[in-house]
Design a protein around this motif. Structure first.
Motif, PDB file in Angstrom:
ATOM      1  N   GLU A  21       0.831  -1.194   0.000  1.00 49.78           N
ATOM      2  CA  GLU A  21       0.000   0.000   0.000  1.00 49.78           C
ATOM      3  C   GLU A  21       0.871   1.251   0.000  1.00 49.78           C
ATOM      4  O   GLU A  21       1.953   1.280   0.588  1.00 49.78           O
ATOM      5  N   THR A  22       0.403   2.279  -0.650  1.00 48.35           N
ATOM      6  CA  THR A  22       1.140   3.532  -0.741  1.00 48.35           C
ATOM      7  C   THR A  22       0.978   4.334   0.540  1.00 48.35           C
ATOM      8  O   THR A  22       0.023   4.132   1.304  1.00 48.35           O
ATOM      9  N   PRO A  24      -0.177   7.361   0.885  1.00 42.64           N
ATOM     10  CA  PRO A  24      -1.521   7.950   0.946  1.00 42.64           C
ATOM     11  C   PRO A  24      -2.610   6.953   1.342  1.00 42.64           C
ATOM     12  O   PRO A  24      -3.553   7.311   2.053  1.00 42.64           O
ATOM     13  N   GLN A  25      -2.484   5.716   0.885  1.00 40.46           N
ATOM     14  CA  GLN A  25      -3.468   4.697   1.277  1.00 40.46           C
ATOM     15  C   GLN A  25      -3.402   4.427   2.777  1.00 40.46           C
ATOM     16  O   GLN A  25      -4.441   4.280   3.447  1.00 40.46           O
ATOM     17  N   ILE A  26      -2.198   4.354   3.312  1.00 42.99           N
ATOM     18  CA  ILE A  26      -2.040   4.125   4.756  1.00 42.99           C
ATOM     19  C   ILE A  26      -2.528   5.337   5.544  1.00 42.99           C
ATOM     20  O   ILE A  26      -3.164   5.190   6.598  1.00 42.99           O
ATOM     21  N   GLU A  27      -2.295   6.536   5.029  1.00 45.65           N
ATOM     22  CA  GLU A  27      -2.805   7.743   5.679  1.00 45.65           C
ATOM     23  C   GLU A  27      -4.326   7.716   5.743  1.00 45.65           C
ATOM     24  O   GLU A  27      -4.918   8.091   6.774  1.00 45.65           O
ATOM     25  N   THR A  28      -4.967   7.265   4.690  1.00 46.66           N
ATOM     26  CA  THR A  28      -6.427   7.163   4.691  1.00 46.66           C
ATOM     27  C   THR A  28      -6.902   6.212   5.786  1.00 46.66           C
ATOM     28  O   THR A  28      -7.877   6.489   6.504  1.00 46.66           O
ATOM     29  N   LYS A  29      -6.209   5.077   5.936  1.00 43.93           N
ATOM     30  CA  LYS A  29      -6.588   4.109   6.969  1.00 43.93           C
ATOM     31  C   LYS A  29      -6.372   4.686   8.368  1.00 43.93           C
ATOM     32  O   LYS A  29      -7.203   4.477   9.274  1.00 43.93           O
ATOM     33  N   GLN A 182      -8.005  -2.648  11.049  1.00 41.19           N
ATOM     34  CA  GLN A 182      -7.558  -2.564   9.663  1.00 41.19           C
ATOM     35  C   GLN A 182      -6.180  -3.210   9.518  1.00 41.19           C
ATOM     36  O   GLN A 182      -5.272  -2.960  10.325  1.00 41.19           O
TER      37      GLN A 182
END
Length: 452
Positions: A21-22, A24-29, A182
């Protein structure tokens, strides 16, 4: 982005590939976790507990398919995989029923109108978990952490990302709100970024001494609470008055369960001189009778090690031990990830298999003159996770237990984890506790409320 492969250690076939995961994807989580926690913490224990009762029911209903996934991804024999899922379901039930009692506010008599100690969630718990019990290790921390009002981000071992996603699916199927649990498809650099983020409240890690040292340093740098359960080189002391049949059976069970890939396994057998020959022969016969092979076959008692590099490293430790004077009594051969159940005799305290953790099916026997030498050699380790004493004199064993440098001491029993009892180590085996009252409180902030 990095690609991760889940590989069946028995067949060496690729089961699935995962894309990292990028950021930004981890930031969203993470953002979703923070939002979810603000609502989750306000639920009653009864409401949170109902979610976990649902989760326990889901695990029992889907036990077969989940056990098959464990066996495929890390090689545990199917009977042990089924037992792991049952244990996770039991963990859900225990904390659903007991968390409110365990975290009950404590009224302390002082000169105030009222003074009280309360236990509150820390927020987002980052977890770094190992592959050897890919479900249980996750449920061991996540159930008490979430029942306390926290939420979690799981960074699992890459070779069991399939299990990580299956656990996330289980939480979702049990009705948990989005963001409570998550799983991250990420490497260790994500851990460093998350620990630097003020929105992450604490970190828990179960793994190697090296990994624990790294995560502890990051947590300290960022002033984050941490709980670490690290390696072990657990002693099993057999005194002359022990029931040798039971001691031998327990020693082999403890050492060879999960192909020896257990932190709390008995790894060093310290046996009093008078009974060492008889004990050694009993253990040798039991180990020689263990059938290794396809972990899906009902008659097989031991599967492969979880990864090829782990098997290769264990083989190096074995060869070093033999060059240092240990005697090979049983086993010792490796084919790919399959490592024969192995028994070594004449293992001295300077041997690599005495000093280091052997995370695989190697049992090492060391002769001791008496209980004093047994305690001295048991404590002659940088680890201190757990220990076992076998003797016919319980009072003697309890006296000796107070001298052992270990987080747990089991007398005439195989060391195991239990939701009702705390687990954790001393020295290089880590700090903090999981399970029981002590464990759930380690995922809390202790607050004093004083009314003047």
């Amino acid at each position: 982005m990095k690609q991760f492969k889940s590989i069946n250690p028995f067949t060496l076939d690729v089961i699935q590939e995962f894309t990292e995961e990028t950021p930004p994807q981890i930031e969203t989580k993470l953002a979703q976790a923070v939002t979810a926690q603000s609502h989750w913490r306000e639920l009653s224990f009864a409401d949170r507990g109902q979610f976990f009762k649902n989760l326990g029911a889901y695990l029992r209903t889907h036990k077969d398919e989940l056990a098959d996934l464990i066996t495929a991804e890390m090689g545990k024999i199917r009977a042990e995989s089924l037992g792991e899922i049952d244990k996770c379901a039991g963990q859900c039930d225990y904390y659903a029923e007991q968390a409110e009692r365990l975290l009950q506010p404590e009224d302390i008599p002082t000169d105030a109108q009222r003074s009280r100690v309360v236990y509150e969630p820390v927020g987002v718990v980052l977890a770094v978990m190992p592959w050897n019990f890919p479900f249980w290790q996750v449920f061991r921390y996540s159930v008490p952490a979430l029942m306390a009002g926290n939420v979690t981000l799981l960074k699992h071992a890459p070779n069991v990302f399939g299990c990580a996603l299956a656990i996330e699916k289980a939480y979702r199927a049990a009705g948990f709100p989005e963001g409570i649990f998550q799983a991250l498809i990420a490497d260790t650099d994500a851990v460093e970024r998350l620990l630097a983020d003020d929105r992450v409240g604490m970190v828990t890690l179960t793994g190697s001494e090296r990994a624990g040292s790294s995560v502890a340093a990051l947590a300290g740098k960022n002033i984050k609470k941490s709980v670490l359960e690290l390696g072990g080189s657990d002693p099993l002391i057999v005194l002359a008055d022990a029931d040798l049949d039971k001691a031998a059976e327990a020693a082999v069970q403890s050492r060879m369960m999960n192909a020896g890939q257990v932190c709390i396994a008995a790894k060093r057998f310290l046996v009093e001189k008078a009974v060492k020959p008889a004990f050694t022969e009993k253990v040798k016969a039991l180990i020689a009778g263990l059938q290794q092979g396809d972990p899906t076959a009902a008659e097989v008692k031991m599967g492969p090690l979880a990864r090829l590099d782990l098997a290769e490293n264990l083989e190096k430790q074995l060869q070093t031990a033999l060059s240092e004077g240990a005697t090979l009594l049983v086993g010792g051969k490796r084919r790919d990830c399959n490592f024969e159940p192995t028994l070594l005799d004449n293992v001295g305290p300077d041997s690599v298999v005495f000093r280091e953790e052997t995370f695989g099916p190697i049992a090492a026997i060391t002769e001791v003159a008496d209980e004093e030498e047994a305690i001295r050699l048991a404590n002659q380790s940088r680890y201190g996770l757990s220990a076992a004493i076998w003797t016919g004199d319980i009072a003697r064993a309890e006296r000796l237990s107070r001298r052992l440098e270990a987080g747990s001491v089991f007398i005439n029993a195989v060391v195991r984890s239990d939701s009702r009892l705390p687990i954790g180590g001393v020295k290089k085996s880590g700090y903090g506790r999981e399970l029981s009252e002590a464990g759930i409180k380690d995922f809390c902030t202790t607050k004093t409320v004083f009314v003047g």
